[in-house]
Design a protein around this motif. Structure first.
Motif, PDB file in Angstrom:
ATOM      1  N   HIS A  33      -3.684   8.229  -9.466  1.00 30.82           N
ATOM      2  CA  HIS A  33      -4.827   7.592  -8.815  1.00 30.82           C
ATOM      3  C   HIS A  33      -5.455   6.626  -9.823  1.00 30.82           C
ATOM      4  CE1 HIS A  33      -4.492  10.437  -5.498  1.00 30.82           C
ATOM      5  NE2 HIS A  33      -4.542  11.439  -6.358  1.00 30.82           N
ATOM      6  N   ALA A  68       0.818  -1.219   0.000  1.00 30.98           N
ATOM      7  CA  ALA A  68       0.000   0.000   0.000  1.00 30.98           C
ATOM      8  C   ALA A  68       0.845   1.259   0.000  1.00 30.98           C
ATOM      9  CB  ALA A  68      -0.948  -0.006   1.206  1.00 30.98           C
ATOM     10  N   TRP A  86      -7.268   2.916  -4.854  1.00 35.32           N
ATOM     11  CA  TRP A  86      -6.439   1.713  -4.969  1.00 35.32           C
ATOM     12  C   TRP A  86      -5.734   1.401  -3.647  1.00 35.32           C
ATOM     13  CZ3 TRP A  86      -5.789  -2.700  -6.929  1.00 35.32           C
ATOM     14  CH2 TRP A  86      -4.553  -3.344  -6.923  1.00 35.32           C
ATOM     15  N   ARG A  87      -5.256   2.418  -2.975  1.00 34.53           N
ATOM     16  CA  ARG A  87      -4.607   2.184  -1.683  1.00 34.53           C
ATOM     17  C   ARG A  87      -5.626   1.700  -0.651  1.00 34.53           C
ATOM     18  NH1 ARG A  87      -3.162   4.685   3.140  1.00 34.53           N
ATOM     19  NH2 ARG A  87      -1.095   4.022   3.883  1.00 34.53           N
ATOM     20  N   GLN A  88      -6.830   2.231  -0.676  1.00 33.59           N
ATOM     21  CA  GLN A  88      -7.863   1.780   0.246  1.00 33.59           C
ATOM     22  C   GLN A  88      -8.267   0.331  -0.033  1.00 33.59           C
ATOM     23  OE1 GLN A  88      -7.266   4.445   2.364  1.00 33.59           O
ATOM     24  NE2 GLN A  88      -9.361   3.962   2.952  1.00 33.59           N
ATOM     25  N   ARG A 147      -9.103  10.315  -0.688  1.00 33.24           N
ATOM     26  CA  ARG A 147      -8.052   9.303  -0.558  1.00 33.24           C
ATOM     27  C   ARG A 147      -8.001   8.428  -1.803  1.00 33.24           C
ATOM     28  NH1 ARG A 147      -9.894   6.793   5.148  1.00 33.24           N
ATOM     29  NH2 ARG A 147     -11.783   6.654   3.868  1.00 33.24           N
ATOM     30  N   ASP A 148      -6.820   7.899  -2.080  1.00 30.04           N
ATOM     31  CA  ASP A 148      -6.627   7.052  -3.249  1.00 30.04           C
ATOM     32  C   ASP A 148      -7.405   5.741  -3.077  1.00 30.04           C
ATOM     33  OD1 ASP A 148      -5.207   6.387  -5.774  1.00 30.04           O
ATOM     34  OD2 ASP A 148      -4.329   4.807  -4.535  1.00 30.04           O
ATOM     35  N   PRO A 151       0.632   6.941   2.838  1.00 32.82           N
ATOM     36  CA  PRO A 151      -0.492   7.718   2.317  1.00 32.82           C
ATOM     37  C   PRO A 151      -0.009   8.994   1.648  1.00 32.82           C
ATOM     38  CG  PRO A 151      -0.364   7.930   4.701  1.00 32.82           C
ATOM     39  CD  PRO A 151       0.635   6.890   4.313  1.00 32.82           C
TER      40      PRO A 151
END
Length: 261
Positions: free
Chosen positions: A38, A21, A50-52, A47-48, A24
């Motif tokens: 993103h 991940a 893909w990271r979530q 918030r991104d 942030p």
């Protein structure tokens, strides 16, 4: 191949996603469509996505797996004891309280517990397991009842075999197929129950990185930035469907091998 992919992708993201991940980044504008920096756009707070997604599977998947495992850890000895006993009062003592719990809708019971005291991760796993316990006990008891009435069980008792050896050794083999069939449907039900509870804010923080929370919190922007809702929802559905398909194919292969005998 397809069932393995349906299970492997969400399971891999849940277990290994947090390792990739990264840190942030800065918050962008909310509900930004996919673009450079993103891949899947941004969510309702910028918030991104893909990271979530990489961070959000572990809580749902591990909670569902732990609750399913705990359900059978509790249900197997109770179901075997009810099947093996010759005393009606003991059978009633083991099963009637669970029948009362069976009459309460699962989600309603979880919400009632949450109103009294918000359960932590361990407490939430225990509550979900208790909700599934009555049905699991009934299935195990019904599957083991025929084998428990055979003369072989009485012969094992006369030989001085211990209760765990009779229950988990002899009866355990007799309920294998029924238990394997139940695992798929139960895991699916637990997965959806955990996701629904998280959708309602029970068991996880309302801003947590969680697939179910993502579906809930981003649904207002579904027609603006659908990836924030569609991707986590598809991962939950894929895991449930893939698990059932794998168990079904395993049962069919075992039945085909056993048919000639």
């Amino acid at each position: 191949m397809v069932p393995a992919l349906l299970v492997g992708i969400p399971l891999g993201l849940a277990l290994l996603g947090p390792l990739f991940a990264g840190a942030p980044g800065g918050h962008a504008q909310s509900f930004t469509p996919p673009g450079p920096g993103h891949w899947l756009g941004t969510d309702f707070t910028g918030r991104d996505v893909w990271r979530q997604v990489l961070l959000g599977g572990r809580s749902v998947v591990l909670t569902a797996l732990a609750a399913t495992l705990l359900t059978y850890v509790l249900a197997l000895p109770i179901g075997f004891a009810a099947a093996l006993t010759h005393r009606r009062w003991l059978d009633d003592l083991l099963t009637r309280p669970l029948d009362v719990l069976l009459g309460v809708p699962s989600l309603l019971f979880i919400l009632l517990v949450a109103t009294v005291r918000s359960p932590g991760p361990v407490g939430f796993v225990l509550v979900v397991a208790l909700v599934n316990l009555p049905d699991a006990v009934r299935i195990i008891r019904a599957a083991a009842a025929h084998a428990a009435s055979r003369p072989a069980v009485e012969a094992l008792r006369l030989q001085g075999e211990s209760w765990p050896r009779i229950a988990f050794g002899y009866l355990g083999r007799s309920v294998t197929r029924s238990l394997a069939a139940d695992v798929g449907t139960r895991l699916t039900g637990v997965l959806y129950l955990v996701a629904t509870a998280a959708f309602l804010g029970v068991g996880v923080a309302p801003d947590a990185a969680d697939w179910a929370v993502m579906v809930d919190r981003n649904r207002t922007g579904l027609f603006i930035q659908p990836w924030a809702v569609v991707v986590p929802a598809l991962l939950i559905v894929a895991l449930a469907m893939g698990g059932n398909l794998i168990l079904d194919s395993t049962l069919r292969r075992r039945a085909a091998r056993g048919r000639p005998r």
